[in-house]
Structures are given as C-alpha cells and as structure tokens.
Write a protein that holds these residues in place. Structure first.
Motif, PDB file in Angstrom:
ATOM      1  N   VAL A 158      37.134  17.239  39.231  1.00  0.00           N
ATOM      2  CA  VAL A 158      35.930  18.506  39.230  1.00  0.00           C
ATOM      3  C   VAL A 158      37.370  19.824  39.194  1.00  0.00           C
ATOM      4  N   GLU A 159      38.410  19.718  40.035  1.00  0.00           N
ATOM      5  CA  GLU A 159      39.626  20.543  40.087  1.00  0.00           C
ATOM      6  C   GLU A 159      41.336  19.948  39.384  1.00  0.00           C
ATOM      7  N   LEU A 160      41.702  20.591  38.736  1.00  0.00           N
ATOM      8  CA  LEU A 160      42.843  20.232  37.880  1.00  0.00           C
ATOM      9  C   LEU A 160      43.623  21.374  37.911  1.00  0.00           C
ATOM     10  N   ASP A 161      44.879  21.259  38.473  1.00  0.00           N
ATOM     11  CA  ASP A 161      46.348  22.339  38.616  1.00  0.00           C
ATOM     12  C   ASP A 161      47.308  21.707  38.595  1.00  0.00           C
ATOM     13  N   ILE A 162      47.916  22.196  37.707  1.00  0.00           N
ATOM     14  CA  ILE A 162      49.148  22.529  36.723  1.00  0.00           C
ATOM     15  C   ILE A 162      50.447  22.867  36.643  1.00  0.00           C
ATOM     16  N   THR A 163      51.357  22.922  37.109  1.00  0.00           N
ATOM     17  CA  THR A 163      52.369  23.494  37.404  1.00  0.00           C
ATOM     18  C   THR A 163      53.426  22.674  36.478  1.00  0.00           C
ATOM     19  N   HIS A 164      53.705  23.693  35.572  1.00  0.00           N
ATOM     20  CA  HIS A 164      54.642  22.431  34.298  1.00  0.00           C
ATOM     21  C   HIS A 164      55.560  23.123  33.636  1.00  0.00           C
ATOM     22  N   GLY A 165      56.267  23.220  32.430  1.00  0.00           N
ATOM     23  CA  GLY A 165      56.860  23.599  31.725  1.00  0.00           C
ATOM     24  C   GLY A 165      56.967  22.962  30.982  1.00  0.00           C
ATOM     25  N   TYR A 166      57.266  21.830  30.277  1.00  0.00           N
ATOM     26  CA  TYR A 166      57.459  20.929  29.235  1.00  0.00           C
ATOM     27  C   TYR A 166      56.837  20.090  28.570  1.00  0.00           C
ATOM     28  N   LEU A 167      55.256  20.541  28.581  1.00  0.00           N
ATOM     29  CA  LEU A 167      54.248  19.657  27.748  1.00  0.00           C
ATOM     30  C   LEU A 167      53.904  20.409  26.875  1.00  0.00           C
ATOM     31  N   ASN A 168      53.835  19.191  25.525  1.00  0.00           N
ATOM     32  CA  ASN A 168      53.719  19.367  24.259  1.00  0.00           C
ATOM     33  C   ASN A 168      51.871  19.312  24.361  1.00  0.00           C
ATOM     34  N   GLU A 169      51.505  18.646  23.823  1.00  0.00           N
ATOM     35  CA  GLU A 169      50.109  18.375  23.861  1.00  0.00           C
ATOM     36  C   GLU A 169      49.353  17.645  24.731  1.00  0.00           C
ATOM     37  N   SER A 227      27.938  16.622  20.835  1.00  0.00           N
ATOM     38  CA  SER A 227      26.509  16.015  21.045  1.00  0.00           C
ATOM     39  C   SER A 227      26.562  14.737  21.643  1.00  0.00           C
ATOM     40  N   ASN A 228      27.731  13.585  20.884  1.00  0.00           N
ATOM     41  CA  ASN A 228      27.542  12.510  21.501  1.00  0.00           C
ATOM     42  C   ASN A 228      28.015  12.292  22.775  1.00  0.00           C
ATOM     43  N   LEU A 229      28.980  13.265  23.635  1.00  0.00           N
ATOM     44  CA  LEU A 229      29.625  12.958  25.160  1.00  0.00           C
ATOM     45  C   LEU A 229      29.114  13.426  26.201  1.00  0.00           C
ATOM     46  N   GLU A 230      29.642  12.696  27.184  1.00  0.00           N
ATOM     47  CA  GLU A 230      28.840  13.378  28.488  1.00  0.00           C
ATOM     48  C   GLU A 230      29.777  14.757  28.984  1.00  0.00           C
ATOM     49  N   ALA A 231      28.959  15.850  29.308  1.00  0.00           N
ATOM     50  CA  ALA A 231      29.697  16.657  30.030  1.00  0.00           C
ATOM     51  C   ALA A 231      31.148  16.111  30.914  1.00  0.00           C
ATOM     52  N   SER A 232      32.470  17.044  30.783  1.00  0.00           N
ATOM     53  CA  SER A 232      33.158  16.902  32.127  1.00  0.00           C
ATOM     54  C   SER A 232      32.220  17.166  33.266  1.00  0.00           C
ATOM     55  N   PRO A 233      32.766  16.815  34.053  1.00  0.00           N
ATOM     56  CA  PRO A 233      32.903  17.022  35.764  1.00  0.00           C
ATOM     57  C   PRO A 233      33.543  18.341  36.285  1.00  0.00           C
ATOM     58  N   LEU A 234      34.519  18.677  35.621  1.00  0.00           N
ATOM     59  CA  LEU A 234      36.009  19.513  35.598  1.00  0.00           C
ATOM     60  C   LEU A 234      34.656  20.510  35.660  1.00  0.00           C
ATOM     61  N   GLN A 235      35.325  21.961  37.378  1.00  0.00           N
ATOM     62  CA  GLN A 235      34.455  22.618  37.340  1.00  0.00           C
ATOM     63  C   GLN A 235      36.292  23.989  37.755  1.00  0.00           C
ATOM     64  N   LYS A 236      36.740  23.465  38.007  1.00  0.00           N
ATOM     65  CA  LYS A 236      38.113  24.697  37.680  1.00  0.00           C
ATOM     66  C   LYS A 236      39.635  23.880  37.239  1.00  0.00           C
ATOM     67  N   PHE A 237      40.406  25.512  36.377  1.00  0.00           N
ATOM     68  CA  PHE A 237      41.219  24.167  35.943  1.00  0.00           C
ATOM     69  C   PHE A 237      42.530  25.622  36.204  1.00  0.00           C
ATOM     70  N   VAL A 238      43.956  24.934  36.652  1.00  0.00           N
ATOM     71  CA  VAL A 238      44.741  26.012  36.498  1.00  0.00           C
ATOM     72  C   VAL A 238      45.642  25.180  35.909  1.00  0.00           C
ATOM     73  N   PHE A 239      46.274  26.217  35.611  1.00  0.00           N
ATOM     74  CA  PHE A 239      48.118  26.051  34.730  1.00  0.00           C
ATOM     75  C   PHE A 239      48.514  27.178  35.028  1.00  0.00           C
ATOM     76  N   CYS A 240      49.581  26.981  35.047  1.00  0.00           N
ATOM     77  CA  CYS A 240      50.927  28.216  35.455  1.00  0.00           C
ATOM     78  C   CYS A 240      52.098  27.251  34.208  1.00  0.00           C
ATOM     79  N   SER A 241      52.637  27.499  33.459  1.00  0.00           N
ATOM     80  CA  SER A 241      53.956  27.319  33.061  1.00  0.00           C
ATOM     81  C   SER A 241      55.540  28.272  33.355  1.00  0.00           C
TER      82      SER A 241
END
Length: 411
Positions: free
Chosen positions: A99-110, A133-147
């Motif tokens: 539901v919440e994803l908070d990532i702090t990182h500087g060296y992600l590729n993809e 159309s053939n996918l269920e909706a993700s429950p993710l509500q909050k996305f935080v990314f700091c590089s």
C-alpha cells in the motif's frame, strides 16, 4: 519491534539475526531496523518467511537476493539500503500487496512498478505500455522515491494503468524528465498529491490532472547545479497547471521561472516560497512583484532570509518603477536565523522593497535573536506600516528563550 544496532563485529551481527528470527517465529507484524558501524549488515533470509509481517522499515541494511519470498501480508515498505539486489526488490514489489512504498537509493537501473496480478492468478510484471484490461488494480496508494544520485537515469518503469489506487507520489533529487511527469499526472486517474523536490532535469513541467488536489514543486537550489558540467541547462523554465480541482499549491522556485495557470479551484490555497540569493537587488523585487501580479493566485508568501547577506537597493529606485499597486496577500511569513540587529540598514531597505511588492493582512516573523533585536524589528516594522491604508490591529509576540515569533495583524 525496533532495532538500532552498531554492527562492530560479526558476533553482534549474529545476535541481530537471532533477534529477528525470534520475532519472525512470534509472528511479528512490524519491524524497523537501523544499523551503523564498521561491518555491513544484511537482511537475513528467514525474514522473508514472515507471513505475518505488515510493515518493514530498513536503514543502512543490505538487501541481498533470496529464493524464498513469503511476505504475503506486507503492505508498508521503507528502504534506505546500503546496497540492493534489484531482482529481489522487484520480487518484493511484484509479490507483496504493498500500500505504501518508500525507497531511498541512488543506483537502481530498472524496476517495474506496480505489483500486478493476472485475472487467472499469475503474477505479472508490466511496463508502462502494457495494456491493463486483464490486470487487477494494484493496492499501492503511496509511492515515495528519493535518489541519492541526482545525475542518474530515472529507474522506474511505471504502469499507470494498473495504479488506479495510487493517490500520493513524492519524488526527490531524481533525474525524472518532463515527459514522465506529464504521464504520471495525466495517467494516474486517482492521483491526489504530487511532490517534486529538487529534480534537476525538469525544464518545462506540465501538469494536467482532474483528480489532483495537492501539488508541491521545489526547484533545484544553485548549490546543486555546480556538480554538473551542463549546469546552464539544468534550470526550471516553465510550470503549467491545468488542474481544475487543485486545493493546495506550494511553489518553491526562482522568480525567473514562468508559471502558467490554466485551471485551478477557486478555493485553492497557494503558497509561494521564492529562493533568496546572497545579494538582493532592485531587479529581484521588480521580478517578484510582477510575478505575483501576473499570476494572481498566491494567498500566502513565505521567505527564508538566512542566505540574504547583502541588499543592494537604493531607497528611491523602487518608487521610480511603475508596475501597479502592491499585490494583496492574506499572510506574509519571514524566516530568519541571523541577528538582524547587525544589519539594521539592510533590514529597513529589504522591508521597503518587500512592502512595495505586496501588502499582507498578517505579517509573521520567526527568528532567533535577543530581546533587544526583537524590539528593534517591531520598531522598524511599526514605522513601515504607518503609510498603509489598513491600520495596525495588533502585534503578537511568542518566545521561548531566544527564539521569537512576531505576528503583525491588520484590519
């Protein structure tokens, strides 16, 4: 459960592993772990057997790759890892109902976002161009990314179609580009809050969203740009808003940046925090006033004066410039951390220019100073408002030791 441990030898690291294992066996639901020391600490494999774990927060912890992945209840993930295995991170995102994803990182590729599931039950990884159309909706509500690497490529492959529940996106110090920002704002149909903080590659930001209610943008301070050979190209030029339901707008940019408002709610509360420079000139005040008059949106203005060490404005220069009456504000906030008693003449000049730009109903000052300096500020401000049409209603002073908050209220 919270663990903060100095990892100074392998014995202590083994103890941490045992503590985590005991917590897992006791069906722990929340775990926050922070390590520091001479030896790197990594998340143990048995942690990923914790079917009861709902909240996981890690700082200065290595995320290695493991075959096992049974975090079926994990909804909140915060990672500030020393190093990360991208395949493992992808498995967490793809397998857990976050539901919440908070990532702090500087060296992600993809990394692909979000967690998606096929109608027939198989887990799928999707890119931004994959039909939803053939996918269920993700429950993710909050996305935080700091590089941590502001000059690195944007690593996220976002499937906006599957992120129907995503309401909040916060991005800091990342090399996100104008086209990606536009796609996120336009494609995320449930997006309510968008924060862009010091994203150095933004130049022409266009936000078009019916759902957006809160938008915050902070341009990159000059001290960030010195790290790049193409620093002259790293400058936010224009921000365009087509957001008919926007209620909160925070704009922390240089006054030279062009702001174009197509649609916002008539109930929008707008706050402008312009960058202050080491030297403030007549041109700065002229640009500030013209910006406020042209925009006709901002209700409050906040300024941090800690970097304004020199003011080069002649008393008669502003009065000779004809740009219309001062802009009307509901509130003007001044933040200062230096002793203003040492720059009395500069303070008088600055207030002359500021009141020439705008007239607030409420003027508040927060500063760290002595009693004598507080009295000086009140005396100067009292003189400066004598010529206003609205008389001074009251002055409120709140202070704890040497930190004062001074508020001037007008009728």
């Amino acid at each position: 459960m919270y663990l903060e441990v100095p990892i100074v030898d392998e014995h202590l690291e083994n103890l941490v592993d045992r503590w985590i294992k005991i917590a897992v066996l006791n069906q722990i639901e929340e775990l926050e772990i922070c390590s520091y020391g001479e030896i790197d600490c990594m998340l143990p494999e048995f942690l990923f057997c914790a079917k009861s774990l709902k909240v996981l927060k890690c700082r200065n912890i290595e995320l290695p790759y493991y075959e096992i992945m049974e975090l079926v209840s994990l909804t909140h993930l915060t990672l500030e890892p020393m190093s990360v295995d991208e395949d493992m991170l992808q498995r967490i995102i793809s397998s857990c109902p976050l539901v919440e994803l908070d990532i702090t990182h500087g060296y992600l590729n993809e990394v692909s976002l979000p967690w998606t599931r096929k109608v027939d039950g198989r887990v799928g990884r999707c890119g931004s161009g994959t039909p939803g159309s053939n996918l269920e909706a993700s429950p993710l509500q909050k996305f935080v990314f700091c590089s941590l690497g502001v000059n690195l490529p944007w690593p996220w492959n976002v499937n906006v179609t599957a992120l129907k529940n995503l309401k909040t996106v916060e991005i800091s110090c990342a090399a996100i580009t104008d086209d990606i920002v536009y796609e996120l704002a336009y494609g995320l149909i449930g997006l309510e809050k968008l924060v862009l903080n010091s994203c150095v590659r933004l130049k022409y930001v266009k936000i078009s969203s019916v759902s957006l209610k809160d938008f915050q943008i902070q341009d990159s301070p000059d001290f960030l740009n010195v790290e790049f050979p193409d620093a002259d190209d790293l400058e936010l030029i224009e921000v365009t808003l087509d957001t008919p339901n926007l209620l909160e707008f925070s704009y922390n940019c240089k006054v030279e940046t062009s702001l174009s408002i197509i649609r916002v709610s008539d109930r929008c509360n707008a706050q402008f925090s312009p960058f202050m420079f080491y030297v403030i000139t007549t041109d700065w005040f002229i640009e500030l006033k013209q910006f406020l008059i042209d925009t006709k949106l901002f209700k409050s203005l906040e300024m941090d004066l800690c970097h304004a060490h020199q003011i080069e404005v002649e008393e008669d220069q502003l009065s000779n410039v004809n740009t219309g009456p001062p802009y009307k504000l509901s509130e003007l906030k001044l933040l200062e951390t230096r002793d203003w008693s040492s720059i009395e003449s500069s303070l008088v000049t600055f207030l002359d220019g500021l009141f020439w730009c705008c007239h607030p109903d409420v003027l508040s000052i927060t500063t760290i100073l002595q009693n004598s300096a507080a009295k000086l500020i009140m005396s100067i401000l009292g003189k400066k408002v004598e010529c206003w049409k609205d008389p001074l209603k009251s002055i409120e002073v709140e202070g704890i030791e040497s930190c004062f908050s001074i508020t001037f209220i007008f009728i």
